[in-house]
Design a protein around this motif. Structure first.
Motif, mmCIF file in Angstrom:
data_model
loop_
_atom_site.group_PDB
_atom_site.id
_atom_site.type_symbol
_atom_site.label_atom_id
_atom_site.label_comp_id
_atom_site.label_asym_id
_atom_site.label_seq_id
_atom_site.Cartn_x
_atom_site.Cartn_y
_atom_site.Cartn_z
ATOM 1 N N VAL A 1 -8.903 -19.834 -16.545
ATOM 2 C CA VAL A 1 -9.807 -20.982 -16.586
ATOM 3 C C VAL A 1 -10.598 -20.968 -17.880
ATOM 4 N N LEU A 2 -10.701 -22.113 -18.545
ATOM 5 C CA LEU A 2 -11.526 -22.275 -19.734
ATOM 6 C C LEU A 2 -12.839 -22.950 -19.354
ATOM 7 N N LEU A 3 -13.928 -22.410 -19.872
ATOM 8 C CA LEU A 3 -15.247 -22.985 -19.647
ATOM 9 C C LEU A 3 -15.846 -23.374 -20.989
ATOM 10 N N GLU A 4 -16.130 -24.649 -21.187
ATOM 11 C CA GLU A 4 -16.705 -25.130 -22.427
ATOM 12 C C GLU A 4 -18.230 -25.155 -22.304
ATOM 13 N N ALA A 5 -18.893 -24.395 -23.166
ATOM 14 C CA ALA A 5 -20.368 -24.306 -23.115
ATOM 15 C C ALA A 5 -20.969 -25.506 -23.831
ATOM 16 N N ASN A 6 -20.965 -26.656 -23.163
ATOM 17 C CA ASN A 6 -21.401 -27.895 -23.788
ATOM 18 C C ASN A 6 -22.600 -28.539 -23.079
ATOM 19 N N GLN A 7 -23.329 -27.736 -22.277
ATOM 20 C CA GLN A 7 -24.493 -28.254 -21.574
ATOM 21 C C GLN A 7 -25.779 -27.907 -22.340
ATOM 22 N N ARG A 8 -26.867 -28.473 -21.892
ATOM 23 C CA ARG A 8 -28.169 -28.166 -22.482
ATOM 24 C C ARG A 8 -28.451 -26.674 -22.338
ATOM 25 N N PRO A 9 -28.944 -25.985 -23.372
ATOM 26 C CA PRO A 9 -29.240 -24.545 -23.242
ATOM 27 C C PRO A 9 -30.139 -24.260 -22.046
ATOM 28 N N ASP A 10 -29.694 -23.383 -21.201
ATOM 29 C CA ASP A 10 -30.416 -23.055 -19.974
ATOM 30 C C ASP A 10 -29.699 -21.871 -19.335
ATOM 31 N N HIS A 11 -30.135 -21.512 -18.130
ATOM 32 C CA HIS A 11 -29.427 -20.547 -17.297
ATOM 33 C C HIS A 11 -28.679 -21.331 -16.220
ATOM 34 N N TYR A 12 -27.408 -20.984 -15.989
ATOM 35 C CA TYR A 12 -26.601 -21.703 -15.015
ATOM 36 C C TYR A 12 -25.928 -20.704 -14.085
ATOM 37 N N TYR A 13 -25.964 -21.011 -12.789
ATOM 38 C CA TYR A 13 -25.284 -20.170 -11.817
ATOM 39 C C TYR A 13 -23.782 -20.437 -11.841
ATOM 40 N N MET A 14 -23.011 -19.356 -11.765
ATOM 41 C CA MET A 14 -21.597 -19.417 -11.406
ATOM 42 C C MET A 14 -21.498 -18.754 -10.033
ATOM 43 N N ALA A 15 -20.908 -19.425 -9.067
ATOM 44 C CA ALA A 15 -20.979 -18.947 -7.681
ATOM 45 C C ALA A 15 -19.602 -18.943 -7.026
#
Length: 255
Positions: free
Chosen positions: A29-43
């Motif tokens: 799986v490829l994940l593109e880090a294109n969101q607003r800088p923050d902390h994000y849960y992967m669950a």
């Protein structure tokens, strides 16, 4: 997330917010880090389809945090991803398989089309032992796993040793040998070695028996082997030396 591979083979990219992985499967799986800088849960969490199995699973959601570098004020706490309800709660599955002749099929594709070995995979009981089927070298095999309403309500991840196979079709209800093959994907099907059989549904797979050896096919839920969800394929040697099983090494210890 963009899924680019299943079971070690590339596939046409597919973008989804979440994926379901069954026992024995692997995903690239490829994940593109294109969101607003923050902390994000992967669950991740376990879906237990069978009511009788609820007591055996820990329903705790497993989490990790994807953290952007740089200076910013992170959300506190990060929002948890939404998990959709799992609705595959119909009656149980007994895995059966049927094979049909494809010798007259005419489809422009690089997917194996012809079937020279007539074979039916059935569910055997532990008392009967593991069922054995003999395949001719280079024969083309199609297997349709049919989920039925017996035993306990769950899916069954079927795994084949020694081969990957094309997932050419799937659907719910009983497999219709006259209608369903007309909708097969013979252009760019996924290439896998584990496929989940849905309750009251079916997947169809194809592979070329070009790897001489004794190979095991089974449900990847270990306790289901006692239900007879297993079989063995003996693939015969081909005519050329490179198409034959290697002899055991001279220093191999006896059993």
């Amino acid at each position: 997330m963009t899924v680019v591979g299943i079971d070690g083979s590339y596939m046409k990219p597919l973008t989804r917010d979440y994926i379901t992985i069954y026992p024995g499967q692997t995903f690239d799986v490829l994940l593109e880090a294109n969101q607003r800088p923050d902390h994000y849960y992967m669950a991740a969490k376990i879906y237990s389809i069978a009511p009788a199995a609820q007591n055996f699973y820990d329903n705790t959601t497993t989490t990790a945090i994807v953290q952007y570098r740089g200076y910013y004020t992170p959300s506190s706490p990060p929002s948890l991803p939404h998990f959709p309800a799992y609705n595959d709660t119909n009656a149980s599955v007994q895995v059966m398989a049927s094979l049909r002749s494809l010798a007259d099929a005419e489809h422009p594709s690089n997917v194996p089309l012809s079937l020279s070995t007539k074979l039916i995979y059935t569910v055997s009981t532990p008392e009967n032992g593991t069922e054995v089927r003999v395949l001719e070298y280079n024969s083309m095999v199609e297997i349709v796993f049919q989920g039925t309403n017996l035993v306990v309500g769950t899916r069954h991840p079927m795994h084949l040793h020694g081969y990957s196979f094309y997932l050419v079709g799937w659907g719910f209800r009983n497999f219709d040998k006259n209608r369903d093959p007309l909708r097969y994907n013979l252009v760019d099907p996924p290439f896998q070695n584990t496929i989940s059989v849905p309750m009251n549904g079916w997947p169809a797979i194809r592979f070329e028996a070009s790897n001489p050896e004794v190979w095991f096919m089974h449900c990847h839920v270990e306790c289901h082997l006692t239900w007879g969800m297993e079989t063995t394929f003996i693939v015969k040697n081909g005519k050329h030396p490179e198409a034959q099983m290697l002899p055991p090494p001279s220093n191999m210890p006896p059993c």
